[in-house]
Design a protein around this motif. Sequence first.
Motif, PDB file in Angstrom:
ATOM      1  N   GLU A 339      -0.910   5.349  -0.450  1.00 47.64           N
ATOM      2  CA  GLU A 339       0.551   5.420  -0.426  1.00 47.64           C
ATOM      3  C   GLU A 339       1.116   5.047   0.949  1.00 47.64           C
ATOM      4  O   GLU A 339       2.257   4.586   1.055  1.00 47.64           O
ATOM      5  CB  GLU A 339       0.969   6.831  -0.817  1.00 47.64           C
ATOM      6  CG  GLU A 339       2.383   6.999  -1.270  1.00 47.64           C
ATOM      7  CD  GLU A 339       2.662   8.398  -1.792  1.00 47.64           C
ATOM      8  OE1 GLU A 339       3.587   9.036  -1.267  1.00 47.64           O
ATOM      9  OE2 GLU A 339       1.942   8.841  -2.713  1.00 47.64           O
ATOM     10  N   HIS A 340       0.306   5.245   2.008  1.00 50.35           N
ATOM     11  CA  HIS A 340       0.751   4.901   3.359  1.00 50.35           C
ATOM     12  C   HIS A 340       1.065   3.414   3.507  1.00 50.35           C
ATOM     13  O   HIS A 340       1.774   3.018   4.439  1.00 50.35           O
ATOM     14  CB  HIS A 340      -0.327   5.287   4.372  1.00 50.35           C
ATOM     15  CG  HIS A 340      -1.586   4.478   4.230  1.00 50.35           C
ATOM     16  ND1 HIS A 340      -2.553   4.767   3.291  1.00 50.35           N
ATOM     17  CD2 HIS A 340      -2.024   3.382   4.891  1.00 50.35           C
ATOM     18  CE1 HIS A 340      -3.537   3.893   3.396  1.00 50.35           C
ATOM     19  NE2 HIS A 340      -3.249   3.043   4.349  1.00 50.35           N
ATOM     20  N   VAL A 349       2.532  -1.298  -7.502  1.00 47.60           N
ATOM     21  CA  VAL A 349       2.338  -2.157  -8.664  1.00 47.60           C
ATOM     22  C   VAL A 349       1.451  -1.408  -9.653  1.00 47.60           C
ATOM     23  O   VAL A 349       0.417  -0.846  -9.272  1.00 47.60           O
ATOM     24  CB  VAL A 349       1.670  -3.493  -8.270  1.00 47.60           C
ATOM     25  CG1 VAL A 349       1.346  -4.320  -9.508  1.00 47.60           C
ATOM     26  CG2 VAL A 349       2.550  -4.275  -7.312  1.00 47.60           C
ATOM     27  N   ARG A 350       1.833  -1.394 -10.901  1.00 49.59           N
ATOM     28  CA  ARG A 350       1.019  -0.722 -11.925  1.00 49.59           C
ATOM     29  C   ARG A 350      -0.115  -1.634 -12.365  1.00 49.59           C
ATOM     30  O   ARG A 350       0.099  -2.806 -12.655  1.00 49.59           O
ATOM     31  CB  ARG A 350       1.881  -0.340 -13.121  1.00 49.59           C
ATOM     32  CG  ARG A 350       1.157   0.573 -14.114  1.00 49.59           C
ATOM     33  CD  ARG A 350       2.065   1.010 -15.239  1.00 49.59           C
ATOM     34  NE  ARG A 350       2.360  -0.092 -16.150  1.00 49.59           N
ATOM     35  CZ  ARG A 350       2.983   0.055 -17.312  1.00 49.59           C
ATOM     36  NH1 ARG A 350       3.402   1.248 -17.692  1.00 49.59           N
ATOM     37  NH2 ARG A 350       3.215  -0.988 -18.082  1.00 49.59           N
ATOM     38  N   ALA A 375       2.559   9.299 -18.467  1.00 46.96           N
ATOM     39  CA  ALA A 375       3.904   9.787 -18.142  1.00 46.96           C
ATOM     40  C   ALA A 375       3.985  10.156 -16.669  1.00 46.96           C
ATOM     41  O   ALA A 375       5.003   9.892 -15.996  1.00 46.96           O
ATOM     42  CB  ALA A 375       4.253  10.981 -19.021  1.00 46.96           C
ATOM     43  N   GLY A 376       2.915  10.734 -16.154  1.00 39.84           N
ATOM     44  CA  GLY A 376       2.883  11.075 -14.729  1.00 39.84           C
ATOM     45  C   GLY A 376       2.923   9.842 -13.851  1.00 39.84           C
ATOM     46  O   GLY A 376       3.581   9.836 -12.795  1.00 39.84           O
ATOM     47  N   ILE A 377       2.232   8.791 -14.252  1.00 36.60           N
ATOM     48  CA  ILE A 377       2.233   7.548 -13.488  1.00 36.60           C
ATOM     49  C   ILE A 377       3.630   6.940 -13.455  1.00 36.60           C
ATOM     50  O   ILE A 377       4.103   6.445 -12.420  1.00 36.60           O
ATOM     51  CB  ILE A 377       1.223   6.545 -14.075  1.00 36.60           C
ATOM     52  CG1 ILE A 377      -0.219   7.016 -13.824  1.00 36.60           C
ATOM     53  CG2 ILE A 377       1.433   5.148 -13.502  1.00 36.60           C
ATOM     54  CD1 ILE A 377      -0.646   6.979 -12.369  1.00 36.60           C
ATOM     55  N   GLU A 378       4.321   6.966 -14.585  1.00 37.04           N
ATOM     56  CA  GLU A 378       5.681   6.432 -14.634  1.00 37.04           C
ATOM     57  C   GLU A 378       6.606   7.209 -13.693  1.00 37.04           C
ATOM     58  O   GLU A 378       7.414   6.614 -12.968  1.00 37.04           O
ATOM     59  CB  GLU A 378       6.213   6.485 -16.065  1.00 37.04           C
ATOM     60  CG  GLU A 378       5.554   5.496 -17.017  1.00 37.04           C
ATOM     61  CD  GLU A 378       5.717   4.060 -16.566  1.00 37.04           C
ATOM     62  OE1 GLU A 378       6.804   3.688 -16.085  1.00 37.04           O
ATOM     63  OE2 GLU A 378       4.734   3.302 -16.672  1.00 37.04           O
ATOM     64  N   TYR A 380       5.664   8.864 -11.060  1.00 38.84           N
ATOM     65  CA  TYR A 380       5.206   8.538  -9.703  1.00 38.84           C
ATOM     66  C   TYR A 380       5.769   7.200  -9.247  1.00 38.84           C
ATOM     67  O   TYR A 380       6.257   7.067  -8.109  1.00 38.84           O
ATOM     68  CB  TYR A 380       3.681   8.517  -9.689  1.00 38.84           C
ATOM     69  CG  TYR A 380       3.054   8.171  -8.354  1.00 38.84           C
ATOM     70  CD1 TYR A 380       3.350   8.892  -7.210  1.00 38.84           C
ATOM     71  CD2 TYR A 380       2.133   7.128  -8.268  1.00 38.84           C
ATOM     72  CE1 TYR A 380       2.755   8.575  -5.989  1.00 38.84           C
ATOM     73  CE2 TYR A 380       1.534   6.803  -7.060  1.00 38.84           C
ATOM     74  CZ  TYR A 380       1.844   7.541  -5.933  1.00 38.84           C
ATOM     75  OH  TYR A 380       1.266   7.220  -4.731  1.00 38.84           O
ATOM     76  N   MET A 381       5.748   6.213 -10.134  1.00 37.98           N
ATOM     77  CA  MET A 381       6.312   4.902  -9.803  1.00 37.98           C
ATOM     78  C   MET A 381       7.808   5.014  -9.518  1.00 37.98           C
ATOM     79  O   MET A 381       8.326   4.394  -8.574  1.00 37.98           O
ATOM     80  CB  MET A 381       6.059   3.925 -10.946  1.00 37.98           C
ATOM     81  CG  MET A 381       4.609   3.508 -11.126  1.00 37.98           C
ATOM     82  SD  MET A 381       4.071   2.293  -9.900  1.00 37.98           S
ATOM     83  CE  MET A 381       4.978   0.834 -10.423  1.00 37.98           C
TER      84      MET A 381
END
Length: 393
Positions: A339-340, A349-350, A375-378, A380-381
Amino acid sequence: MNDYVIRVLASPSDIDPQAWNALLAAQPEPSPFMRHEYLAAMHDSGSASPERGWTPQFVTLWRGDVLEAACALYLKDHSYGEYVFDWAWANAYEQHGLAYYPKAVVAAPFTPVPGARLLARDAPSRTLLAQALVAVCKEQELSSLHLLFGADADIAACTEAGLMLRHTVQFHWTNTTPSLSGTQASYTDFDAFLASLSHDKRKKIRQERRKVAEAGVSFRWSRGTDIAAADWDFFYRCYERTYREHGNPPYLTRDFFQRMADTLPEAWLLFVAERDGRPIATSLIALSTDEAQPLVAYGRYWGALERVDCLHFEACYYQPIAWCIAHNAVRFEGGAQGEHKMARALMPVRTTSAHWLAHPSFADAVERFLEREGAGIENYMDHLGERSPFKAT
């Protein structure tokens, strides 16, 4: 399927390199890490070999003497070197007295870079190849099939073949200037790139670069056949040391990189950091090799023999980005996780993988898990999207 013959091959050397590479070049998202030279070097150098838990079983689809589709399939007795983590799935199998390994993986070994995995002449052939993979896994009574970091066309074929999808996040830098008008252009130089960032991000990058320069560190780069043998040797010293400092032997052997220098030199760009006339660190960047496609750079390996504050950022991000701007590369992919990287303007980018599990109950459980994880990834994005490093437009 009556017109097709499926052949499972035990080594990359069993496939004609020109036929394989021609099939790769026809894909909408060709990856240099799917080139025959790269996969053969992985196998022949002992980096990805049966002795290390990577047993090749390349699946090919033929119509007469014509290679219609192909993919790099490996039987795995562990989950190292994949970067799509399924350790919890393996533990669940073990807790229920079931064998998760061996499993089947379609991937470029040790290379979490999105791109074509199912090489096919057309969409129907690609779907047939995905169906053939499931059939091969059933025939060999394997626990599961995993296609990692697939291109959009691969994911569509896998979905049609009944595989489940899993999403992860990477961070990529794009050589396009934000614009109020909506039009975009490439950056003219590194200063123009900095000018697109918010004040605090721009200030932070300049501070980090200044620390490296004030430490007396300078950089040089070489590409392809201009990379000297001594530089390859020094790179490997750095690469090996970095792995061992983290308590692990390196995934890739020195022979692998020698084979890359011999058979696929155009795919590599090496940065060497020097101080007082001595090399102290390196970063190795991969480059796309299809001249018909826009130039793309991929952050791959780094290592240092001396510690300098912010040297990693300079070697792995700022030097490659400056090179990409100067050479009109359209994208620099920073690799898995991190994330840094957003503070250096590498944006989320997914990426997508596809999975099939033979055991019905486990397949149902994993499907429910993937729905929650997705759902968590969405979310997070969405969260990352609110933290853009660029100036507000």
